[in-house]
Design a protein around this motif. Structure first.
Motif, short mmCIF file in Angstrom:
data_model
loop_
_atom_site.label_atom_id
_atom_site.label_comp_id
_atom_site.label_asym_id
_atom_site.label_seq_id
_atom_site.Cartn_x
_atom_site.Cartn_y
_atom_site.Cartn_z
N VAL A 60 0.53 -60.73 -42.80
CA VAL A 60 -0.71 -59.95 -42.75
C VAL A 60 -0.45 -58.50 -43.13
N LEU A 61 0.59 -57.92 -42.53
CA LEU A 61 0.85 -56.50 -42.78
C LEU A 61 1.24 -56.25 -44.22
N SER A 62 2.19 -57.05 -44.75
CA SER A 62 2.65 -56.76 -46.11
C SER A 62 1.56 -57.07 -47.13
N VAL A 63 0.93 -58.23 -46.98
CA VAL A 63 -0.13 -58.58 -47.93
C VAL A 63 -1.30 -57.62 -47.78
N GLY A 64 -1.64 -57.29 -46.53
CA GLY A 64 -2.73 -56.37 -46.28
C GLY A 64 -2.49 -55.02 -46.94
N LEU A 65 -1.29 -54.48 -46.76
CA LEU A 65 -1.00 -53.18 -47.36
C LEU A 65 -1.05 -53.25 -48.87
N LEU A 66 -0.48 -54.32 -49.42
CA LEU A 66 -0.51 -54.48 -50.87
C LEU A 66 -1.96 -54.56 -51.37
N ALA A 67 -2.77 -55.37 -50.67
CA ALA A 67 -4.16 -55.54 -51.08
C ALA A 67 -4.93 -54.22 -50.95
N ILE A 68 -4.60 -53.45 -49.92
CA ILE A 68 -5.28 -52.16 -49.74
C ILE A 68 -4.92 -51.22 -50.89
N LEU A 69 -3.63 -51.15 -51.22
CA LEU A 69 -3.22 -50.31 -52.34
C LEU A 69 -3.91 -50.74 -53.62
N LEU A 70 -3.91 -52.03 -53.85
CA LEU A 70 -4.56 -52.58 -55.03
C LEU A 70 -6.04 -52.23 -55.05
N GLY A 71 -6.68 -52.39 -53.90
CA GLY A 71 -8.10 -52.09 -53.78
C GLY A 71 -8.39 -50.63 -54.06
N ILE A 72 -7.52 -49.75 -53.55
CA ILE A 72 -7.73 -48.31 -53.76
C ILE A 72 -7.60 -47.97 -55.24
N VAL A 73 -6.54 -48.48 -55.88
CA VAL A 73 -6.37 -48.22 -57.32
C VAL A 73 -7.58 -48.74 -58.08
#
Ligand SMILES: Nc1ncnc2c1ncn2[C@@H]1O[C@H](COP(=O)(O)OP(=O)(O)OP(=O)(O)O)[C@@H](O)[C@H]1O
Ligand SMILES: [Mg+2]
Lengths: 271, 255
Positions: free
Chosen positions: A61-74
């Motif tokens: 959850v944490l790693s995928v979540g952070l990746l998805a958040i970064l992706l979403g922000i970009v």
């Protein structure tokens, strides 16, 4: 001088474009990989204990979540700051984001559980690692399809919410501020770095918290289900139930705390 | 290249402007001379803001904006001369509502220099002091340079915006209704300031207050129903208008 600054701007634009494409590209590779792996018919998994399930899933959850958040922000920066409102690609993504954010997190949880259950039948849970013939023995964490299913679901849950909240944060940087900066000769990149990012930063962070809260809510359901499923042989009924409740409770508390953080940031920021 | 004293700073030829399919301005042609105040008057929504925003290409950000015709800045087509960023360093703008950045008074004035890469503090100090002095604000803010501009009165904020624009060292400065939010006392200060600046800069001044245009400008243009009805020396435009509509407008019977 003049051509230099335009070229610099173009380069920055190029960097932004290509990073998002590369990230999408990287996300595609494991999916293709998974399609190859689904052919394995008989898989044995080593029975995990409740703690390892919890930690393993939290890690996902944490790693995928952070990746998805970064992706979403970009993604949100690209949509909001570079593409005109009329661009078809932007409209396409925004309409999908609207749909995906509208789905309650419990439905994603049910989706994840049903993926798991549809595979659970093909999984033979064993206590040890024997050398069986014609079977593949893997630890619980390494089941590719289950893992990827979970990753995809978290990305689908987290990314649209991040895109939406980040876009809202960027829109909170009002036109007069941007125009005042442009009128003084600031480039698009300077306006972004000097005004948009500093002003929107806290709201973007809040949006990330809210997106993470969604993933945690689903993870609570999922971890509960895993524990329920895998603890059959080793623990008694009441123990299983307690573990299920415990894991779900911990994650739900995490989830609602994140939502509270989001709300407090938003209220204090708009007041 | 030295500019010929007689060459107009801006030459606009056959400018047409649309928002989506709706035409806002039709076939505008005029020239803006060096070191003069050129005012545009007209009723609300007559397109004054849209017109002056063409000159520093701020309309580039409006997706439904479209224009044909030519705008020549010192003889060169606006879109060919430079990129918009350096164009806007030569053609500054002050807006109706003073919008200051969320940093100190000092940093607001130093902004233009900073984004152009100036970082030496002595150099910045000089820039800040000179430009605050030009707008008569130095004595008022000398001791609060490191504080945020929020505490200043609206009129002071507007003069701070002017100082910030001047610090970029533009040749042309556009004012789009700079007194729209100000009380009469503050308005007088800005008007006096505009007159003072006219010696050093080419100024463009959009306003819907006809008397204000009469007070500050050397040349004035009257925008009405999409046309530049009349354009000429302010004195003549107000005392001896050639067009009936101009006469009705300056005497207060129209708009
Ligand atoms: N992006 C846009 N899309 C469509 N119409 C627009 C847009 N921007 C401005 N308009 C319209 O164009 C007209 C002229 O606007 P503009 O702001 O240039 O007038 P103005 O003379 O400056 O008015 P004011 O005195 O109120 O400042 C208005 O009717 C306005 O509604
Ligand atoms: Mg206006």
């Amino acid at each position: 001088m003049n051509s230099m600054s335009t070229r610099a701007e173009r380069r920055q634009e190029f960097v932004l474009h290509s990073t998002s494409f590369i990230i999408f590209g990287i996300a595609i590779i494991p999916i293709l990989n998974a399609l190859k792996k689904t052919e394995a018919t008989h898989i044995q998994v080593v029975s995990p204990n409740a703690l390892s399930i919890l930690l393993n899933d939290l890690y996902i959850v944490l790693s995928v979540g952070l990746l998805a958040i970064l992706l979403g922000i970009v993604c949100a920066f690209y949509l909001e700051e570079w593409l005109p409102k009329t661009n078809w690609g932007r409209r396409w993504i925004e309409s999908h984001v609207a749909i995906l954010t509208g789905i309650p997190s419990v439905l994603y949880g049910i989706l994840a559980i049903s993926i798991f259950l549809s595979y659970a039948g093909t999984l033979k849970v064993i206590d040890d690692v024997p050398s069986a013939q014609n079977t593949e023995v893997i630890p619980f964490q390494r089941h590719t399809t289950l893992f990827l299913g979970e990753v995809l679901i978290f990305i689908l849950m987290v990314m649209p919410v991040t895109i939406k909240t980040t876009q809202e944060a960027l829109r909170s940087v009002v036109t007069p501020v941007r125009e005042a900066a442009y009128a003084l000769g600031a480039s698009q990149w300077q306006v972004l770095m000097r005004h948009v990012v500093p002003i929107a930063f806290i709201r973007i962070l809040a949006g990330g918290c809210r997106a993470m809260a969604r993933a945690f809510a689903t993870a609570a359901l999922l971890i509960g289900t895993y524990i329920w499923h895998y603890t059959t042989e080793t623990d008694g009924m009441s123990n299983r139930f307690l573990l299920f409740l415990g894991a779900a409770l911990v994650l739900s508390v995490c989830s609602s705390t994140l939502v509270e953080i989001y709300n407090s940031i938003y209220n204090s920021n708009s007041a | 290249m030295l500019t010929d004293e007689k060459q107009p700073v801006l030459r606009i030829r056959n400018l047409n402007i649309w928002y989506d399919d709706k035409q806002l301005l039709r076939d505008l042609s005029f020239e803006v001379q060096q070191k003069q105040v050129t005012a545009f008057i007209g009723p609300a929504n007559s397109g004054k803001s849209t017109l002056v925003r063409c000159i520093n290409r701020l309309n580039d950000f409006t997706p439904n904006f479209r224009s044909t015709g030519e705008i020549l800045f010192k003889g060169i087509h606006l879109h060919e001369a430079t990129d918009p960023t350096s164009l806007r360093k030569q053609i500054g703008m002050v807006f109706r509502k003073p919008t200051l950045f969320r940093c100190s008074i000092y940093e607001n004035v130093a902004y233009g220099a900073r984004i152009s890469g100036v970082n030496q503090s002595e150099h910045l100090d000089t820039i800040v002091e000179t430009n605050l002095q030009k707008t008569g604000l130095w004595a008022e803010v000398e001791n609060i340079l490191e504080e945020t501009p929020e505490q200043l009165a609206t009129g002071q904020q507007q003069r701070l915006c002017i100082a910030r624009a001047l610090a970029v060292e533009p040749e042309v400065l556009i004012f789009d209704e700079p007194c729209g939010e100000l009380d009469p006392i503050e308005t007088v200060k800005i008007e006096t300031l505009v007159r003072d600046l006219a010696g050093d800069y080419t100024l463009i001044f959009a306003t819907n207050k006809r008397r204000q245009a009469a007070r500050v400008s050397d040349v004035a243009g009257f925008l009405y129903s999409g046309e530049l009805v009349e354009f000429g020396a302010t004195e003549r435009l107000f005392t001896n208008p050639q067009d009936d509509r101009t006469e009705q407008y300056v005497t207060g019977r129209l708009g």
